[in-house]
Design a protein around this motif. Structure first.
Motif: not given
Length: 84
Positions: A27-32, A53-74
């Motif tokens: 996931d990506r955001s333009n704000v923290t 394909g990004l323009a100049s600027g600041t980007y913020f990223y997070v990752v989530t994990a998904v288990d076999s029950n399709n439950v997504e982590s924080v």
């Protein structure tokens, strides 16, 4: 999670979860702190992702994990990338 900014792309990589994971969402955001937008619509099994394909600027990223029950982590810790 680490980040590098080669030109107009951001290369992300992370350590695998110790749980029974079927994939990851990036996931990506333009704000923290979000709100975040999912970059991949289907969970990805790779431990890296290149956001290209990004323009100049600041980007913020997070990752989530998904288990076999399709439950997504924080969200992972947020990573900031700046493209000049």
């Amino acid at each position: 999670m680490t980040s590098q900014s080669p030109g107009h792309a951001v290369a992300l990589s992370w350590t695998p979860s110790s749980s029974n994971i079927v994939g990851y969402f990036i996931d990506r955001s333009n704000v923290t702190g979000g709100p975040y937008t999912k970059l991949n619509t289907v969970e990805d099994t790779d431990l890296s992702y290149t956001d290209a394909g990004l323009a100049s600027g600041t980007y913020f990223y997070v990752v989530t994990a998904v288990d076999s029950n399709n439950v997504e982590s924080v969200y992972s810790s947020e990573v900031q990338a700046t493209i000049l």
